[in-house]
Design a protein around this motif. Sequence first.
Motif, mmCIF file in Angstrom:
data_model
loop_
_atom_site.group_PDB
_atom_site.id
_atom_site.type_symbol
_atom_site.label_atom_id
_atom_site.label_comp_id
_atom_site.label_asym_id
_atom_site.label_seq_id
_atom_site.Cartn_x
_atom_site.Cartn_y
_atom_site.Cartn_z
ATOM 1 N N LYS A 195 0.556 -1.548 0.239
ATOM 2 C CA LYS A 195 -0.173 0.215 0.184
ATOM 3 C C LYS A 195 0.723 1.162 0.107
ATOM 4 C CE LYS A 195 -4.038 -2.171 0.460
ATOM 5 N NZ LYS A 195 -4.391 -2.914 -0.714
ATOM 6 N N ARG A 196 1.917 1.113 0.076
ATOM 7 C CA ARG A 196 2.706 2.021 0.497
ATOM 8 C C ARG A 196 4.236 2.890 -0.683
ATOM 9 N NH1 ARG A 196 5.790 2.114 5.368
ATOM 10 N NH2 ARG A 196 6.141 3.972 5.287
ATOM 11 N N VAL A 197 3.832 1.959 -1.749
ATOM 12 C CA VAL A 197 4.818 2.149 -2.716
ATOM 13 C C VAL A 197 3.833 1.418 -4.449
ATOM 14 C CG1 VAL A 197 6.993 0.893 -4.575
ATOM 15 C CG2 VAL A 197 6.489 1.170 -1.697
ATOM 16 N N ASN A 198 4.203 2.983 -4.702
ATOM 17 C CA ASN A 198 2.920 2.329 -6.398
ATOM 18 C C ASN A 198 3.486 1.110 -6.777
ATOM 19 O OD1 ASN A 198 1.408 4.913 -5.254
ATOM 20 N ND2 ASN A 198 2.448 6.902 -6.704
ATOM 21 N N GLU A 199 4.762 1.296 -7.250
ATOM 22 C CA GLU A 199 5.540 0.614 -8.200
ATOM 23 C C GLU A 199 5.364 -1.147 -7.724
ATOM 24 O OE1 GLU A 199 7.069 3.002 -7.700
ATOM 25 O OE2 GLU A 199 6.223 4.267 -9.124
ATOM 26 N N TYR A 200 4.405 -1.249 -6.484
ATOM 27 C CA TYR A 200 4.538 -2.365 -6.122
ATOM 28 C C TYR A 200 4.302 -3.859 -6.857
ATOM 29 C CZ TYR A 200 3.087 -6.011 -3.144
ATOM 30 O OH TYR A 200 2.981 -8.182 -2.453
ATOM 31 N N ASN A 201 3.641 -3.744 -7.948
ATOM 32 C CA ASN A 201 4.229 -5.018 -9.026
ATOM 33 C C ASN A 201 4.526 -4.683 -10.219
ATOM 34 O OD1 ASN A 201 1.220 -6.238 -7.065
ATOM 35 N ND2 ASN A 201 0.310 -5.311 -7.808
ATOM 36 N N PHE A 202 4.946 -4.013 -10.029
ATOM 37 C CA PHE A 202 6.245 -4.338 -11.308
ATOM 38 C C PHE A 202 7.527 -4.869 -10.489
ATOM 39 C CE2 PHE A 202 5.671 0.873 -12.540
ATOM 40 C CZ PHE A 202 4.443 0.287 -13.132
ATOM 41 N N GLY A 203 8.346 -5.497 -11.557
ATOM 42 C CA GLY A 203 9.618 -6.295 -12.042
ATOM 43 C C GLY A 203 10.885 -5.653 -11.511
ATOM 44 N N SER A 204 11.666 -5.733 -11.354
ATOM 45 C CA SER A 204 12.679 -5.089 -11.523
ATOM 46 C C SER A 204 13.923 -6.651 -11.888
ATOM 47 C CB SER A 204 13.375 -4.944 -9.884
ATOM 48 O OG SER A 204 12.377 -4.609 -9.043
ATOM 49 N N LEU A 205 14.540 -5.854 -12.685
ATOM 50 C CA LEU A 205 16.339 -6.493 -13.618
ATOM 51 C C LEU A 205 17.485 -6.108 -12.782
ATOM 52 C CD1 LEU A 205 15.585 -5.905 -17.068
ATOM 53 C CD2 LEU A 205 15.469 -7.395 -16.171
ATOM 54 N N LEU A 206 17.839 -6.956 -12.116
ATOM 55 C CA LEU A 206 18.443 -6.946 -11.213
ATOM 56 C C LEU A 206 20.220 -7.531 -12.534
ATOM 57 C CD1 LEU A 206 17.397 -8.240 -7.988
ATOM 58 C CD2 LEU A 206 17.311 -6.354 -8.485
ATOM 59 N N ARG A 207 21.616 -6.409 -11.928
ATOM 60 C CA ARG A 207 22.602 -7.015 -11.931
ATOM 61 C C ARG A 207 22.685 -7.436 -11.039
ATOM 62 N NH1 ARG A 207 26.172 -1.801 -13.037
ATOM 63 N NH2 ARG A 207 24.799 -1.024 -12.050
ATOM 64 N N ILE A 208 23.831 -8.681 -11.898
ATOM 65 C CA ILE A 208 23.456 -10.592 -10.821
ATOM 66 C C ILE A 208 25.275 -9.734 -10.133
ATOM 67 C CG2 ILE A 208 25.266 -12.060 -9.852
ATOM 68 C CD1 ILE A 208 22.831 -13.172 -12.599
ATOM 69 N N ASP A 209 26.360 -8.823 -11.130
ATOM 70 C CA ASP A 209 27.375 -7.803 -10.311
ATOM 71 C C ASP A 209 26.850 -7.176 -10.679
ATOM 72 O OD1 ASP A 209 29.731 -7.256 -9.805
ATOM 73 O OD2 ASP A 209 30.856 -8.644 -10.842
ATOM 74 N N PRO A 210 26.381 -5.793 -9.309
ATOM 75 C CA PRO A 210 26.558 -4.649 -10.369
ATOM 76 C C PRO A 210 27.720 -3.734 -10.655
ATOM 77 C CG PRO A 210 26.631 -4.568 -7.540
ATOM 78 C CD PRO A 210 26.744 -5.783 -8.180
ATOM 79 N N ALA A 211 28.693 -4.295 -10.367
ATOM 80 C CA ALA A 211 29.845 -3.555 -11.324
ATOM 81 C C ALA A 211 30.382 -4.011 -12.980
ATOM 82 C CB ALA A 211 31.534 -4.160 -10.907
ATOM 83 N N GLN A 212 29.893 -5.160 -13.313
ATOM 84 C CA GLN A 212 29.368 -4.848 -14.710
ATOM 85 C C GLN A 212 28.309 -4.275 -15.042
ATOM 86 O OE1 GLN A 212 31.906 -6.496 -15.564
ATOM 87 N NE2 GLN A 212 32.659 -6.475 -13.910
#
Length: 103
Positions: free
Chosen positions: A67-84
């Motif tokens: 109820k607090r985040v508008n994008e609650y149902n959105f998916g996220s693309l995550l970089r496994i290694d954020p340095a790459q």
Amino acid sequence: MHHAETYFKLISSYDASKLRLTKIDDEIYEDFTTTFPEIDVTHLKEDDFKSTAAKDKWRPWINKYEKRVNEYNFGSLLRIDPAQDYTEANTMFEMGFLAYRGV
């Protein structure tokens, strides 16, 4: 991966320490690091999010923000290694929002 590249260029052009995707980013991040201290955000593992045990812990945590985040149902693309960069081998898709803080 075209959308991921565009997103990456956008967030890379801005000082990430000042970037806010929700009004409660700091709260979400603090809660995330407290609830999931075992997750190494410098090198993510799919089992940290997709194993049965992880899902049992992840779902109640993320549901607190429904109820607090508008994008609650959105998916996220995550970089496994954020340095790459975003590549097929270095990206995983996770359902639910995640505040941008290198997570």
